[in-house]
Design a protein around this motif. Structure first.
Motif, short mmCIF file in Angstrom:
data_model
loop_
_atom_site.label_atom_id
_atom_site.label_comp_id
_atom_site.label_asym_id
_atom_site.label_seq_id
_atom_site.Cartn_x
_atom_site.Cartn_y
_atom_site.Cartn_z
N ASN A 51 28.32 30.71 57.41
CA ASN A 51 27.65 30.72 56.12
C ASN A 51 28.66 30.91 55.00
O ASN A 51 29.82 31.20 55.22
CB ASN A 51 26.61 31.84 56.08
N GLY A 52 28.17 30.75 53.77
CA GLY A 52 29.04 30.96 52.63
C GLY A 52 29.33 32.44 52.43
O GLY A 52 28.98 33.29 53.24
N GLU A 53 29.97 32.75 51.32
CA GLU A 53 30.37 34.14 51.09
C GLU A 53 30.47 34.40 49.60
O GLU A 53 30.97 33.56 48.83
CB GLU A 53 31.73 34.42 51.74
N LYS A 54 29.98 35.57 49.16
CA LYS A 54 30.18 36.01 47.78
C LYS A 54 31.55 36.67 47.67
O LYS A 54 31.85 37.60 48.40
CB LYS A 54 29.08 36.98 47.36
N VAL A 55 32.36 36.17 46.76
CA VAL A 55 33.74 36.62 46.62
C VAL A 55 33.87 37.34 45.28
O VAL A 55 33.40 36.85 44.25
CB VAL A 55 34.72 35.44 46.69
N SER A 56 34.50 38.50 45.30
CA SER A 56 34.75 39.25 44.07
C SER A 56 36.24 39.30 43.81
O SER A 56 37.05 39.57 44.71
CB SER A 56 34.18 40.67 44.17
N ILE A 57 36.63 39.04 42.56
CA ILE A 57 38.03 39.06 42.15
C ILE A 57 38.14 39.99 40.95
O ILE A 57 37.35 39.87 40.00
CB ILE A 57 38.52 37.64 41.78
N PRO A 58 39.10 40.92 40.95
CA PRO A 58 39.27 41.79 39.78
C PRO A 58 39.49 40.98 38.52
O PRO A 58 40.16 39.94 38.53
CB PRO A 58 40.51 42.63 40.14
N VAL A 59 38.92 41.45 37.42
CA VAL A 59 38.98 40.68 36.19
C VAL A 59 40.40 40.53 35.68
O VAL A 59 40.74 39.56 34.99
CB VAL A 59 38.08 41.33 35.12
N LYS A 60 41.28 41.45 36.04
CA LYS A 60 42.67 41.34 35.60
C LYS A 60 43.36 40.14 36.23
O LYS A 60 44.36 39.63 35.71
CB LYS A 60 43.44 42.61 35.94
N GLU A 112 30.20 32.62 44.40
CA GLU A 112 29.81 32.36 45.79
C GLU A 112 30.48 31.10 46.31
O GLU A 112 30.42 30.04 45.68
CB GLU A 112 28.29 32.22 45.90
N LEU A 113 31.12 31.24 47.47
CA LEU A 113 31.71 30.09 48.15
C LEU A 113 30.64 29.39 48.97
O LEU A 113 29.83 30.04 49.63
CB LEU A 113 32.83 30.54 49.09
N SER A 114 30.64 28.09 48.94
CA SER A 114 29.72 27.33 49.79
C SER A 114 30.20 27.38 51.22
O SER A 114 31.33 27.82 51.52
CB SER A 114 29.61 25.88 49.31
N ARG A 115 29.35 26.92 52.14
CA ARG A 115 29.72 26.91 53.55
C ARG A 115 30.96 26.05 53.78
O ARG A 115 31.88 26.45 54.51
CB ARG A 115 28.54 26.37 54.38
N GLU A 116 31.03 24.88 53.15
CA GLU A 116 32.18 24.00 53.34
C GLU A 116 33.45 24.63 52.79
O GLU A 116 34.51 24.55 53.42
CB GLU A 116 31.92 22.65 52.66
N GLU A 117 33.37 25.26 51.61
CA GLU A 117 34.55 25.89 51.02
C GLU A 117 35.03 27.05 51.88
O GLU A 117 36.23 27.24 52.08
CB GLU A 117 34.23 26.36 49.61
N PHE A 118 34.07 27.84 52.39
CA PHE A 118 34.44 28.97 53.23
C PHE A 118 35.17 28.50 54.49
O PHE A 118 36.19 29.05 54.89
CB PHE A 118 33.19 29.77 53.61
N MET A 119 34.65 27.45 55.13
CA MET A 119 35.26 26.95 56.34
C MET A 119 36.61 26.30 56.06
O MET A 119 37.53 26.37 56.87
CB MET A 119 34.33 25.93 57.02
N ASN A 120 36.77 25.68 54.89
CA ASN A 120 38.07 25.09 54.54
C ASN A 120 39.14 26.15 54.42
O ASN A 120 40.27 25.96 54.88
CB ASN A 120 37.95 24.30 53.23
#
Length: 422
Positions: free
Chosen positions: A48-57, A116-124
């Motif tokens: 499945n996809g994934e929610k990704v968090s990146i620090p604002v800095k 959020e990363l899609s399933r294809e982006e996550f697998m890539n």
């Protein structure tokens, strides 16, 4: 000079070009987030996809602004506490609007940029450095399932299956066929009436009155034709057809004795994930069986498989006996393709390693499609490795490799499942 303008329609509130640019710019942060997601996921939920968090800095971008320039003096009304030149004390707690809540490092703060990363982006990102090889299967057994398939149209059915386009097309054809003669007579009568009026015929002339009555009668007949009739309705027809479905079972065997720490278990989990994803692309249905062992073996769920830890020695043959029992009771008869992945640090009782080799050669290998063994250790090969190294001479579909660090997982997996020469 030639300019190419991309006018392809994008999804609602999305820009594929900007998204691709963003993923390329913050590739390192996204890969780290994918690595963290793998640790907290179930093997069967990894696609499945994934929610990704990146620090604002890390996502800040330079911007241009207009500076005042020169020396400015400002007056702030209502200041009764400070005078020019006074020093202001630092606020206690070091807080700020964007710092979030302290004390819980896992909690997202206001400074986290989340997408959020899609399933294809996550697998890539997951398979970025790995190309899944083709595993040569010696046998492909299929079970039969049924799927619904379109089979034309019916004149009866449930309202939910009404085919609107086909029904309207039939209604239009019926109206044209039924009213064709009347429509033709209307055109002829209107043309004749127009000619009589141009010739100066009075409105009360018998022929003029007769044509008006005929035109009115024909229009009434045309309006009486229903827009749609129950005869026009068409319903989509679906029939069940047999669908061949391949099925496989994946056995995960891991040593959970005191010598297998959390780092080695995490490495083993990554390897099991790769094998599951590979099999998922080759089979429609996959069962996953988890077997853990120390001095005794047990079939457990995934949570207990990866997070339980036992003390004491290691008896690998207990897991192989349980594996053979499960295959015979639930996955025998040739209807399942069985794949086994075993992970261990190689430590085992000397006499038991010989028994393990004999069990594999004589009992287990004839029943499985492929067997992989990975030894997770940075030391010299253990006694289990020495015994297992003799198995490929009897069964070519047995493969073994050594993993030292997590970076070795992808190359080892590629070596284990490389395309076999024909």
């Amino acid at each position: 000079m030639t300019y190419l303008i991309d006018r392809r329609l994008q999804g609602k509130n999305k820009s594929a070009v900007n998204r691709e640019r963003f993923l390329r710019r913050y590739k390192a942060q996204i890969k780290d987030a994918v690595g963290r997601a793998i640790k907290g996921r179930s093997i069967t939920d990894i696609e499945n996809g994934e929610k990704v968090s990146i620090p604002v800095k890390d996502v800040g971008e330079p911007s241009f602004g207009h500076a005042h320039g020169g020396v400015w003096e400002t007056i702030n009304p209502g200041n009764q506490e400070y005078l020019k030149g006074d020093l202001i004390n630092r606020p206690k707690g070091g807080g700020g609007a964007g710092r979030g809540k302290a004390g819980n490092s896992d909690q997202l703060t206001e400074d986290d940029f989340i997408f959020e990363l899609s399933r294809e982006e996550f697998m890539n990102y997951f398979f970025e450095d790995l190309e899944l090889p083709n595993l040569v299967k010696t046998q492909l057994t299929a079970t039969t399932e049924f799927k619904n398939q379109r089979a034309g149209y019916n004149m009866s059915g449930t309202p939910s299956n009404i085919h609107v386009l086909r029904s309207l097309r039939g209604a239009l054809g019926r109206r044209i066929a039924v009213g064709g003669n009347s429509r033709k007579r209307v055109i002829e009568a209107e043309r004749e009436l127009e000619e009589l009026l141009l010739e100066g015929a009075p409105l009360d002339a018998p022929r003029v009155v007769e044509l008006k009555k005929l035109i009115h009668h024909l229009h009434t007949r045309l309006l009486a034709i229903p827009f749609i009739d129950p005869f026009d309705l068409r319903y989509s027809n679906r029939v069940k057809v047999p669908k061949p479905m391949t099925q496989a079972v994946m056995f995960c065997i891991m040593d959970v004795s005191g010598s297998m720490d959390e780092t080695r278990k995490d490495t083993a989990k990554r390897f099991f994930i790769l094998l599951y994803l590979f099999l998922k692309r080759a089979y429609d249905k996959i069962d996953v069986v988890f077997i853990r062992h120390h001095t005794a073996a047990a079939e457990v769920n995934e949570e207990e498989f990866f997070h339980s830890r036992e003390s004491g020695g290691t008896v690998v043959s207990s897991a192989l006996h349980l594996l053979d029992k499960i295959i015979e009771e639930r996955y025998g008869g040739g209807s399942w393709n069985s794949y086994v992945a075993q992970a261990s640090d190689g430590d085992n009782w000397d006499n038991d390693s010989v028994l393990c080799r004999q069990l594999l050669v004589n009992t287990i290998m004839p029943k499985v499609q492929y067997y992989t063994y990975v030894e997770i250790t940075d030391g010299p090969p253990q006694n289990l490795w020495e015994q297992y190294s003799q198995i490929p001479d009897h069964h070519p579909h047995f493969a073994m490799q050594k993993i030292v660090t997590p970076a070795d997982i992808y190359p080892v997996f590629r070596e284990l499942f490389k395309k076999q020469p024909k």
